[in-house]
Design an enzyme around this catalytic site. Sequence first.
Site, mmCIF file in Angstrom:
data_model
loop_
_atom_site.group_PDB
_atom_site.id
_atom_site.type_symbol
_atom_site.label_atom_id
_atom_site.label_comp_id
_atom_site.label_asym_id
_atom_site.label_seq_id
_atom_site.Cartn_x
_atom_site.Cartn_y
_atom_site.Cartn_z
ATOM 1 N N ASP A 192 -16.557 -7.410 -7.295
ATOM 2 C CA ASP A 192 -16.229 -8.636 -8.030
ATOM 3 C C ASP A 192 -14.708 -8.669 -8.123
ATOM 4 O O ASP A 192 -14.108 -7.919 -8.894
ATOM 5 C CB ASP A 192 -16.861 -8.600 -9.421
ATOM 6 N N HIS A 193 -14.078 -9.513 -7.313
ATOM 7 C CA HIS A 193 -12.614 -9.485 -7.242
ATOM 8 C C HIS A 193 -11.963 -9.828 -8.569
ATOM 9 O O HIS A 193 -10.805 -9.492 -8.804
ATOM 10 C CB HIS A 193 -12.105 -10.418 -6.134
ATOM 11 N N HIS A 255 -18.695 -13.339 -12.356
ATOM 12 C CA HIS A 255 -17.361 -13.196 -12.927
ATOM 13 C C HIS A 255 -17.357 -13.296 -14.458
ATOM 14 O O HIS A 255 -16.858 -12.411 -15.155
ATOM 15 C CB HIS A 255 -16.417 -14.266 -12.377
#
Length: 511
Positions: A192-193, A255
């Site tokens: 998950d950037h 996110h």
Amino acid sequence: MSQQPLTGHERPGDACTIVIFGASGDLTKRKLLPALYNLKALKLLPDNFAVIGVAVTDGNDELYRQKITSDIKEFATRPVDDTCWNDFAARSYYVQGDFNSQGTFEHLSAKIADAQKTWNLPGNVLFYLAVSPTFFGKVVEQLHGVGLTTEAPNAWRRVIIEKPFGHDLASARALNEDLSKHINESQIYRIDHYLGKETVQNIMVFRFGNSVFEPIWNRRYIEYVQITVAEQLGVELRGGYYDHSGVVRDMVQNHILSVLSLIAMEPPSSISGDSVRNEKVKVLEAIRPMEPEEVLANTVRGQYGAGIIDGKNVPAYRTEPDVDPNSNTETFVAMKLEVDNWRWAEVPFYIRSGKRLAAHTTQIVIGFRRAPLMLFGQEVQNNITPNRLVIHVQPDEGITLDIHAKRPGPNINITNVPLDFTYADFGEHTAATGYETLLYDCMVGDPTLFHRYDSVDASWRIVNPILDVWHALPARDFPNYEAGSWGPEAADHLIQKTGHAWHHYQIQHKL
């Protein structure tokens, strides 16, 4: 990113071969290659490594080196040093082939063996699946079929998987079942950037590294929490994907719920490994899935129509490329969630996210309760707002704390005063991609910032009932907000039910 090593990164990653599936795609050229180059420039990529790109596009080693050299010049986030890059390019290879063909993976196996022999590399291999989710299970199956997922005592094999992790709860479970047939959970790094962003990582430091905040981080002192992820952009060239996804699947399920769990989790026993992930899962499991009537009362969906952003006319969602002209896909969501545990009982968590909104911003607002006794009169009390803490995630990374102070003069005149900290206070820095920390952590085997399967399952259990109700009751008012606004009016009504309002903060830059 500063010129110094990333905080907490004291040694280069393990010597390894990095295999990128989807090597000709946007993610690779815009994010992964610049991130790997940044790590090399910071001496956090191992001295001994190789990179192998795999894609269906025709090519060979030399053509691939030419391509990535052109790409890095366009997308690098720091000046490209020729000596540093030439070494990187020399260690880069290419495999062309169909992911459904066993021959592709036999070729890959031989290429890995050649690279390991050429550069005297150990058996460590990192596989990055920058491909369509439909290929996740197939690629891992093929890797297993040629023995590339088999680990040895001194040779790890790790697989990074991009979101989305399934389309709903059932498909997420099916994907996990497919993966678990061929690799162990310890080998899977669900990336998950957002968790690679400095300010998101700073949430834990802020909470657990400052004794002043943790004692008041609970229902007794905090009245509400807001998380906003707003984008000015539309779906751009992602219409085909987005129209089958929507903002809940694209942003909330991964996110936003991940950020919420960092805000709400209990102090972990350590700051690495499963300790942090255990506490995050407990938060998600404490969010009770909504009943159908609660979905109608506590959620708002929206879809943007035509409007004006930055003085330019922008089209409605339904007229975007590859979008169904009668689409019922949501581009905006607002909802109220509750974490049913001792720390957060009866504290509402408001989240909202959307495209084509008035500003590009991601921020977390912690609203504190009013002082129990206002000593300075009713008029003063009415004119000042309760204390708020704002964590700015992007575009300006920093923290704002609103406090009250007396204005100079003979009378008691109280005003709100923002105390601002920004990452710019650390001096000049080079922008990062958000993937540097995550790639590094995978190379050293630290899974803290990656999703474990039970957290994926828990997050789908939260959003699945919402999606089910929306599917059963299609929206009748789409499009219901103008591009360039803050979303549908119903989102304001949702939060006003409890006497609150959405906040839009900007960091006050120092001159």
